[in-house]
Design a protein around this motif. Structure first.
Motif, PDB file in Angstrom:
ATOM      1  N   LYS A 155       0.840  -1.186   0.000  1.00  0.00           N
ATOM      2  CA  LYS A 155       0.000   0.000   0.000  1.00  0.00           C
ATOM      3  C   LYS A 155       0.882   1.244   0.000  1.00  0.00           C
ATOM      4  CE  LYS A 155      -3.635   2.170   2.616  1.00  0.00           C
ATOM      5  NZ  LYS A 155      -4.304   2.269   3.879  1.00  0.00           N
ATOM      6  N   CYS A 156       0.612   2.160  -0.901  1.00  0.00           N
ATOM      7  CA  CYS A 156       1.428   3.375  -0.978  1.00  0.00           C
ATOM      8  C   CYS A 156       1.077   4.317   0.172  1.00  0.00           C
ATOM      9  CB  CYS A 156       1.184   4.075  -2.310  1.00  0.00           C
ATOM     10  SG  CYS A 156       1.917   5.721  -2.356  1.00  0.00           S
ATOM     11  N   PRO A 157       2.078   4.772   0.915  1.00  0.00           N
ATOM     12  CA  PRO A 157       1.802   5.699   2.018  1.00  0.00           C
ATOM     13  C   PRO A 157       1.390   7.083   1.518  1.00  0.00           C
ATOM     14  CG  PRO A 157       4.171   5.330   1.802  1.00  0.00           C
ATOM     15  CD  PRO A 157       3.501   4.424   0.808  1.00  0.00           C
ATOM     16  N   GLY A 158       1.599   7.336   0.236  1.00  0.00           N
ATOM     17  CA  GLY A 158       1.223   8.632  -0.334  1.00  0.00           C
ATOM     18  C   GLY A 158      -0.239   8.663  -0.768  1.00  0.00           C
ATOM     19  N   CYS A 159      -0.592   7.811  -1.756  1.00  0.00           N
ATOM     20  CA  CYS A 159      -1.945   7.868  -2.317  1.00  0.00           C
ATOM     21  C   CYS A 159      -2.868   6.817  -1.714  1.00  0.00           C
ATOM     22  CB  CYS A 159      -1.882   7.712  -3.832  1.00  0.00           C
ATOM     23  SG  CYS A 159      -1.156   6.157  -4.383  1.00  0.00           S
ATOM     24  N   GLY A 160      -2.280   5.892  -0.964  1.00  0.00           N
ATOM     25  CA  GLY A 160      -3.114   4.892  -0.301  1.00  0.00           C
ATOM     26  C   GLY A 160      -3.545   3.750  -1.210  1.00  0.00           C
ATOM     27  N   THR A 197       9.638   3.941  -5.878  1.00  0.00           N
ATOM     28  CA  THR A 197       8.751   5.077  -6.112  1.00  0.00           C
ATOM     29  C   THR A 197       7.368   4.545  -6.463  1.00  0.00           C
ATOM     30  OG1 THR A 197      10.659   6.187  -7.088  1.00  0.00           O
ATOM     31  CG2 THR A 197       8.520   7.225  -7.420  1.00  0.00           C
ATOM     32  N   CYS A 198       6.335   5.189  -5.953  1.00  0.00           N
ATOM     33  CA  CYS A 198       4.971   4.768  -6.277  1.00  0.00           C
ATOM     34  C   CYS A 198       4.691   5.040  -7.750  1.00  0.00           C
ATOM     35  CB  CYS A 198       3.960   5.503  -5.401  1.00  0.00           C
ATOM     36  SG  CYS A 198       2.259   5.177  -5.905  1.00  0.00           S
ATOM     37  N   PRO A 199       4.290   4.004  -8.513  1.00  0.00           N
ATOM     38  CA  PRO A 199       4.013   4.209  -9.934  1.00  0.00           C
ATOM     39  C   PRO A 199       2.754   5.061 -10.141  1.00  0.00           C
ATOM     40  CG  PRO A 199       3.456   1.970  -9.278  1.00  0.00           C
ATOM     41  CD  PRO A 199       4.081   2.608  -8.084  1.00  0.00           C
ATOM     42  N   ASN A 200       1.959   5.164  -9.108  1.00  0.00           N
ATOM     43  CA  ASN A 200       0.708   5.897  -9.230  1.00  0.00           C
ATOM     44  C   ASN A 200       0.868   7.393  -8.934  1.00  0.00           C
ATOM     45  OD1 ASN A 200      -2.172   6.000  -9.611  1.00  0.00           O
ATOM     46  ND2 ASN A 200      -2.313   6.269  -7.389  1.00  0.00           N
ATOM     47  N   CYS A 201       1.520   7.710  -7.773  1.00  0.00           N
ATOM     48  CA  CYS A 201       1.573   9.128  -7.370  1.00  0.00           C
ATOM     49  C   CYS A 201       2.990   9.692  -7.271  1.00  0.00           C
ATOM     50  CB  CYS A 201       0.869   9.321  -6.032  1.00  0.00           C
ATOM     51  SG  CYS A 201       1.763   8.639  -4.627  1.00  0.00           S
ATOM     52  N   GLY A 202       4.003   8.850  -7.428  1.00  0.00           N
ATOM     53  CA  GLY A 202       5.374   9.352  -7.397  1.00  0.00           C
ATOM     54  C   GLY A 202       5.967   9.481  -6.008  1.00  0.00           C
ATOM     55  N   LYS A 203       5.203   9.101  -4.987  1.00  0.00           N
ATOM     56  CA  LYS A 203       5.703   9.151  -3.602  1.00  0.00           C
ATOM     57  C   LYS A 203       6.910   8.224  -3.449  1.00  0.00           C
ATOM     58  CE  LYS A 203       5.444   9.175   1.042  1.00  0.00           C
ATOM     59  NZ  LYS A 203       5.566  10.377   1.897  1.00  0.00           N
ATOM     60  N   LEU A 204       7.923   8.712  -2.727  1.00  0.00           N
ATOM     61  CA  LEU A 204       9.094   7.878  -2.496  1.00  0.00           C
ATOM     62  C   LEU A 204       8.866   7.000  -1.267  1.00  0.00           C
ATOM     63  CD1 LEU A 204      12.029  10.414  -3.073  1.00  0.00           C
ATOM     64  CD2 LEU A 204      10.984   8.848  -4.706  1.00  0.00           C
TER      65      LEU A 204
HETATM   66 ZN    ZN Z   1       1.167   6.468  -4.355  1.00  0.00          ZN
END
Ligand code: ZN
Lengths: 259, 283
Positions: free
Chosen positions: B34-39, B53-60
């Motif tokens: 689960k991405c901590p940025g976009c969830g 890196t999150c492929p969805n939102c770019g969060k590291l």
């Molecule tokens: Zn994300």
């Protein structure tokens, strides 16, 4: 007295603060203001005074004594510009070969928006690194509360002394209890566990000497306490002023390297 | 040693995660994260192949020390320094020892920082990398000692130092002994500085407290990763002090860049190249 009682005494309204000791110990004190960049932070009193005729630079955290003054001095919680003022005056002391005496009394560096915006972390870090390199004697005395990095930022000294009932801690007992036990009401228990009293810290080698307080605490005979501090400062400065710049730097480095 | 740790870690990941949280039973849980940025749930493989890196939102995503070294050091050049990891327990703090063992198991490392020498595009450097999975990268006496000896070694050999920070600050369980590490490490850096040598810090998520108030802020050049939390006081502490909510980006790397406290934000694709470039410029 247990650790929590000492915390309360160190915070006590009647406990003498830096300004009292400055006027009792030094002659001809001249206060010097400002960090030459942003403003004058009154949580720190800086200046030059004479200790039995010898000029010394004084850096002191000051909580204030009445409510109006406390608010002016932000209850002794220092902003980045306060640490930068301290460093400016310490470098000035170094230029003129003056020893530096620091009085520590703060709950900690201020935690606020402006403090973060102006680099509280950077200001403290800079002091730690620069103080280690100073070519003049540095003595720090923990008078009341020595709160965390905000205290250490003026306590990288050749000698660190502590008043008998003062406390010096990594965080306030309330903060410690709330971080580790998620319950700030366990502060009393935290104060015990944290080893923050002068005798505990002497045993750990964090401080070099305990300065005994008059019976019942420094507030009961403040002039006597000031006299004791003055004598201690004189003896130590007589000793340290004979040392070379190189010796002083190495001595300070070794003092902290051992931890 | 690096390989060993990485292999060990892989095994731990497979063993450690159970798949109850994922709704689909036919897919192994560790395929997703689960991405901590976009969830959003994203393929672990996609995250790994994009340098975490999150492929969805770019969060590291946070990188482990081992992964960081693999990203930065030329292959086969990293040689860890031998460190005597003797934990001190100056407060005799309840369950500290158990906590250390747990942290070691969770991170695959004996402490919250590793140090060693390596080459970065052929440029020699001494690097220290903090590990947030080990008690949130907190600095006790061993962390302070590992950093200080690495810096002293660098001063002696006239090498540049690069420190990747990731830390919640001083380690509470060691009390004032932890606080003293701030002065100790800063002092070693002051000597390295006086010798005219280069010190670069790379601030990664999170860098706070006593680490921000010591070596993290002392770099000749201070780089940071986008979105990293960097600050002195904790967000909640400030909100309690001022009795109001802070803006979302307060204490982010971007905020610090704007305020003038860091030199640049560098993404992971360019991190190694940037460090190599800077090392070359200071030869
Ligand atoms: Zn994300």
């Amino acid at each position: 007295m247990n650790a929590w009682e000492k915390v309360n005494m160190a915070r006590g309204a009647d406990r003498p603060t830096s300004q009292f000791y400055i006027s009792a110990i030094f002659d001809s004190f001249v206060e010097l203001h400002g960090d030459r960049n942003f403003r004058d932070d009154q949580a720190i009193i800086g200046g030059i005074g004479l200790l039995n005729g010898r000029a010394v630079t004084i850096i002191a955290q000051e909580k204030g004594i009445n409510l109006q003054e406390k608010s002016l001095r932000n209850f002794g919680a220092v902003h980045p510009e306060g640490y930068r003022k301290s460093l400016r005056l310490m470098k000035q002391a170094e230029k003129f070969g003056r020893p530096i005496v620091c009085f520590v009394d703060t709950q900690g560096a201020y935690c606020g928006v402006g403090a973060e915006e102006r680099g509280q972390g950077e200001a403290i870090a800079r002091n730690l690194a620069e103080m280690m390199q100073l070519k003049v004697p540095v003595i720090s005395i923990i008078l009341g509360e020595g709160g965390s990095g905000g205290a250490l930022a003026i306590a990288v000294a050749n000698k660190v002394f502590m008043l008998e009932n003062a406390v010096y801690s990594i965080l306030s007992p309330e903060g410690f209890a709330s971080i580790l036990w998620k319950d700030s009401k366990r502060a009393e228990e935290a104060a015990e566990a944290m080893k923050i009293t002068a005798s505990d810290l002497f045993e750990l080698g964090i401080i070099d000497e305990i300065l005994p307080e008059p019976k019942g605490g420094a507030q009961n005979a403040s002039s006597e306490m000031a006299e004791r501090i003055k004598e201690k400062l004189e003896n130590e400065l007589n000793h340290l002023s004979r040392k070379s710049e190189d010796w002083l730097q190495k001595h300070r480095y070794k003092r902290f390297r051992k931890f | 040693m690096l390989k060993e740790i990485m292999e060990k870690k892989k095994v731990q990941v497979k063993k450690g995660k159970n798949n109850r949280k994922m709704p689909k039973v036919d897919i192994p849980a560790d395929m997703f994260t689960k991405c901590p940025g976009c969830g959003k749930g994203v393929y672990r493989k996609d995250v790994e192949s994009a340098k975490k890196t999150c492929p969805n939102c770019g969060k590291l995503f946070r990188m482990s020390a081992v992964e960081r070294i693999a990203l930065i050091a030329d292959e086969g050049t990293y040689v860890p320094f031998k460190n005597d990891i003797k934990h001190a327990d100056p407060l005799g703090f309840p369950e500290y020892e158990a906590k250390l063992s747990k942290a070691a198991a969770a991170s695959g490392l004996p402490e919250a920082v590793v140090s060693g020498k390596c080459e970065i595009s052929g440029e020699k450097a001494i690097i220290c990398v903090m590990e947030s999975k080990f008690m949130m990268g907190s600095m006790g006496s061993v962390v302070g000692e590992i950093l200080t000896s690495a810096i002293e070694e660098a001063t002696e050999r006239r090498h540049p130092v690069i420190i990747f920070t990731a830390s919640g600050g001083a380690r509470m369980q060691e009390g004032m002994v932890s606080l003293m590490q701030m002065a100790k490490v800063s002092g070693a850096l002051a000597k390295h500085n006086e010798a005219g040598l280069l010190y670069i810090t790379v601030l990664t998520d999170p860098t706070t407290g006593g680490v921000t108030a010591s070596f993290a802020s002392l770099g000749d050049i201070i780089l940071a990763e986008k979105g990293a939390l960097v600050g002195f006081a904790g967000r909640r502490v400030i909100e309690q002090t001022i009795r109001q909510k802070l803006p979302e980006n307060f204490q982010s790397a971007e905020f610090l860049l704007e305020r003038g406290f860091i030199d640049a934000i560098v993404d992971r694709d360019n991190q190694k190249e940037m460090l190599a470039k800077l090392l070359k410029m200071h030869k």
